[in-house]
Design an enzyme around this catalytic site. Structure first.
Site, PDB file in Angstrom:
ATOM      1  N   ASN A 110      20.056  18.447  10.496  1.00 31.34           N
ATOM      2  CA  ASN A 110      19.543  18.680   9.142  1.00 31.34           C
ATOM      3  C   ASN A 110      20.237  17.806   8.100  1.00 31.34           C
ATOM      4  OD1 ASN A 110      18.003  20.528  10.436  1.00 31.34           O
ATOM      5  ND2 ASN A 110      19.039  22.339   9.626  1.00 31.34           N
ATOM      6  N   THR A 155     -10.661  -4.397 -26.912  1.00 31.64           N
ATOM      7  CA  THR A 155     -10.508  -2.941 -26.907  1.00 31.64           C
ATOM      8  C   THR A 155     -11.884  -2.424 -26.531  1.00 31.64           C
ATOM      9  OG1 THR A 155     -11.134  -2.634 -29.214  1.00 31.64           O
ATOM     10  CG2 THR A 155      -8.790  -2.991 -28.793  1.00 31.64           C
ATOM     11  N   HIS A 156     -11.950  -1.323 -25.827  1.00 31.78           N
ATOM     12  CA  HIS A 156     -13.219  -0.769 -25.312  1.00 31.78           C
ATOM     13  C   HIS A 156     -13.974  -1.799 -24.470  1.00 31.78           C
ATOM     14  CE1 HIS A 156     -12.743   2.461 -28.359  1.00 31.78           C
ATOM     15  NE2 HIS A 156     -12.287   1.471 -29.106  1.00 31.78           N
ATOM     16  N   SER A 277     -18.639 -14.083   2.237  1.00 27.94           N
ATOM     17  CA  SER A 277     -19.528 -13.023   2.680  1.00 27.94           C
ATOM     18  C   SER A 277     -20.146 -13.429   4.001  1.00 27.94           C
ATOM     19  CB  SER A 277     -20.610 -12.817   1.630  1.00 27.94           C
ATOM     20  OG  SER A 277     -21.774 -12.295   2.215  1.00 27.94           O
ATOM     21  N   LYS A 283     -20.760 -16.592  -1.927  1.00 27.03           N
ATOM     22  CA  LYS A 283     -19.775 -15.610  -2.389  1.00 27.03           C
ATOM     23  C   LYS A 283     -18.318 -16.045  -2.204  1.00 27.03           C
ATOM     24  CE  LYS A 283     -20.291 -11.913  -3.745  1.00 27.03           C
ATOM     25  NZ  LYS A 283     -20.766 -10.656  -3.200  1.00 27.03           N
ATOM     26  N   ASN A 285     -15.049 -13.687  -2.800  1.00 26.59           N
ATOM     27  CA  ASN A 285     -14.709 -12.321  -3.217  1.00 26.59           C
ATOM     28  C   ASN A 285     -13.207 -12.108  -3.402  1.00 26.59           C
ATOM     29  OD1 ASN A 285     -17.435 -11.606  -3.015  1.00 26.59           O
ATOM     30  ND2 ASN A 285     -17.208 -11.129  -0.836  1.00 26.59           N
ATOM     31  N   GLU A 290      -8.970  -6.273  -4.866  1.00 24.79           N
ATOM     32  CA  GLU A 290      -9.682  -5.003  -4.655  1.00 24.79           C
ATOM     33  C   GLU A 290      -8.867  -4.074  -3.766  1.00 24.79           C
ATOM     34  OE1 GLU A 290     -14.043  -5.686  -3.726  1.00 24.79           O
ATOM     35  OE2 GLU A 290     -13.335  -7.718  -4.013  1.00 24.79           O
ATOM     36  N   TYR A 317      16.460  24.125   5.512  1.00 23.73           N
ATOM     37  CA  TYR A 317      15.574  23.228   6.239  1.00 23.73           C
ATOM     38  C   TYR A 317      14.424  23.983   6.896  1.00 23.73           C
ATOM     39  CZ  TYR A 317      13.754  19.853   9.580  1.00 23.73           C
ATOM     40  OH  TYR A 317      12.909  19.029  10.285  1.00 23.73           O
ATOM     41  N   LYS A 325       8.461  11.944   6.112  1.00 22.86           N
ATOM     42  CA  LYS A 325       8.663  10.555   6.523  1.00 22.86           C
ATOM     43  C   LYS A 325       7.407   9.715   6.541  1.00 22.86           C
ATOM     44  CE  LYS A 325      12.463  12.158   8.854  1.00 22.86           C
ATOM     45  NZ  LYS A 325      11.838  13.451   8.572  1.00 22.86           N
TER      46      LYS A 325
HETATM   47  N1  ARG Z   1      13.005  15.221  13.130  1.00 23.26           N
HETATM   48  C1  ARG Z   1      13.491  16.161  12.174  1.00 23.26           C
HETATM   49  C2  ARG Z   1      12.986  15.800  10.776  1.00 23.26           C
HETATM   50  O1  ARG Z   1      12.550  14.739  10.629  1.00 23.26           O
HETATM   51  C3  ARG Z   1      14.999  16.138  12.155  1.00 23.26           C
HETATM   52  C4  ARG Z   1      15.628  17.408  11.717  1.00 23.26           C
HETATM   53  C5  ARG Z   1      15.404  18.446  12.721  1.00 23.26           C
HETATM   54  N2  ARG Z   1      16.133  19.628  12.494  1.00 23.26           N
HETATM   55  C6  ARG Z   1      15.850  20.780  13.096  1.00 23.26           C
HETATM   56  N3  ARG Z   1      16.583  21.773  12.847  1.00 23.26           N
HETATM   57  N4  ARG Z   1      14.848  20.891  13.935  1.00 23.26           N
HETATM   58  O2  ARG Z   1      13.000  16.587   9.888  1.00 23.26           O
END
Ligand code: ARG
Length: 462
Positions: A110, A155-156, A277, A283, A285, A290, A317, A325
């Site tokens: 953790n 503007t606008h 295109s 074209k 583009n 975009e 946690y 992630k």
């Molecule tokens: N892979 C977990 C995460 O990204 C790591 C932490 C896991 N901790 C646990 N007590 N299971 O959060």
């Protein structure tokens, strides 16, 4: 692969559940940070007498070898490992035996994961700041090239007043400077080490958290172990900064798209940043612009996703937090890609000074200046405003512009008009006269350029 926590269980994890639970597919990208953190942790454990010197050396060397092997592609990630933390620890133990099993003393995944993300984001933030700077440099160079180019300001989306085209570009440089500041601010608050918070409650060992923090270049340690492992504010702050940055890139992209249309023709993008295109041979583009505009949505989405994930989570946690992630990684990848194509796309973009000038001529955008001409000769502004309005209407009826409206006609509206008015309302004069600080004149643009260049040099030293 046997789980490290297998001791408590009679049955093994269901295969689908195992895959569902595993994060190594995406958290493997933090391997270098995980190893850096573990080396600092082991060094600290030895310094306070928890690890022997010999074990510490085995661990540090082992981790360095693992890092090298991963760098060189010699050690593939085992997708059966639960996450990058487990993978590296298991690999270390495979290589050095019992000493490897001592590494996780006074630590939990953790606080380990909380540390790794901070280290990772700090590294990425630095790279992103460098990429934003490259875009600022491209903008500033383009603005300098086009400081004397006259264009309509809007503007606008209606032609409003004449400006230096460089002035419009410099507006984006100012936005991006603030974006750099926002990222730096986020990093400042992120730069505290959570390691030593352990699972949630700290540890009974006499560890030295400040030692680890210093070793890893943090400004200090997080002060509450529960907060240390449950806080993901730093991800949110960074993603907020990225969202604002993307909003700016998206507005710029939108203008690039408009300007490169045949209706505007203010700019032409280089062939290397446009596509054709499959059916329409004519074209060209602006796909890159975009896509930048389009990808802004996913960066906002990632921020909303993590805000929603964290909302309502009890301390400390929870596995929900593993969802942080993919969101932040995707935002980082997206922002980097956008910045990397934008800088050279801007650098190679050609501005069509004739078209911007012609566009500036057509929309009566010197009407305010004509009113000011009368005011300078003593007429009250409201009266001057009304007369100029009538003249504009007459010009539209006669299909001419203020610059070509004959002096005899002008005189019918007011005897204050003289031939010097043409000089006074020429687009060049109108733009050059806008000398107020931060105004649209070429002189002001040059000042802005100097200021921004100095600022960029300053951030180089940070
Ligand atoms: N892979 C977990 C995460 O990204 C790591 C932490 C896991 N901790 C646990 N007590 N299971 O959060």
């Amino acid at each position: 692969m046997e789980k490290m926590w297998a001791g408590r269980f009679l049955k093994t994890l269901d295969k689908k559940a195992d895959d569902f639970n595993s994060s190594i597919r995406f958290d493997c990208r933090m391997y270098a940070q995980d190893i850096r953190g573990s080396i600092a942790h082991a060094t600290m454990l030895e310094s306070v007498g928890i690890l022997s010197k010999a074990d510490k050396e085995l661990i540090v060397n082992g981790l360095q070898e693992i890092k090298k092997d991963i760098d060189e592609g010699k050690l593939p990630f085992d997708l059966n490992a639960e996450d990058i933390h487990m993978f590296i620890e298991a690999e270390l133990t495979k290589r050095i035996g019992d000493a490897g099993k001592r590494l996780h003393t006074a630590r939990s995944r953790n606080d380990q994961v909380a540390l790794d993300i901070r280290l990772y984001l700090r590294d990425e933030a630095k790279e992103i700041i460098a990429l934003v700077k490259a875009v600022v440099v491209a903008i500033v160079d383009k603005a300098e090239e086009n400081a004397e180019v006259i264009a309509p300001g809007y503007t606008h989306l209606q032609r409003a007043q004449p400006i230096s085209f460089g002035h419009q570009l410099m507006a984006y440089a100012m936005m991006l400077l603030r974006d750099i500041g926002r990222i730096q601010d986020a990093v400042k608050r992120m730069n505290y080490s959570p390691l030593g918070s352990c699972a949630l409650a700290g540890t009974t060992y006499r560890t030295d958290r400040a030692f680890v923090a210093k070793e890893l270049g943090f400004d200090g340690i997080t002060e509450n172990s529960i907060d240390g492992v449950s806080d993901r504010d730093f991800c949110l702050e960074l993603m907020s900064a990225f969202s604002v940055l993307m909003m700016h890139l998206s507005r710029l992209s939108e203008e690039i798209i408009l300007w490169s249309s045949w209706e505007f023709k203010f700019i032409e993008l280089d062939d290397s940043y446009t596509t054709g295109s499959s059916i329409m041979p004519q074209k060209k583009n602006p796909d890159m612009a975009e896509l930048i505009r389009g990808k802004t949505g996913r960066v906002y989405g990632n921020l909303m996703a993590l805000l929603t994930t964290l909302k309502g989570l009890p301390l400390a946690y929870n596995k929900d937090m593993q969802e942080d992630k993919e969101a932040i990684f995707d935002s980082i990848d997206t922002v980097k890609m956008c910045l990397e194509v934008l800088a050279p796309m801007l650098a190679t973009m050609k501005v069509n000074a004739e078209t911007t000038y012609r566009a500036a001529q057509k929309g009566f955008i010197n009407a305010t200046d004509l009113a000011d001409y009368l005011v300078k000769k003593g007429m009250p502004f409201r009266a001057a405003y009304k007369i100029v309005g009538t003249i504009v209407a007459d010009c539209i009826a006669k299909d001419c512009v203020l610059d070509t409206y004959p002096i005899e006609e002008y005189k019918k509206h007011s005897e204050l008009f003289d031939a010097d008015l043409y000089e006074e309302i020429s687009l060049k004069t109108c733009v050059e006269k806008r000398l107020s600080e931060g105004g649209a004149s070429p002189a002001s643009v040059k000042k802005q350029i100097e200021r921004v260049r100095a600022e960029i040099l300053k951030t180089e030293l940070m």
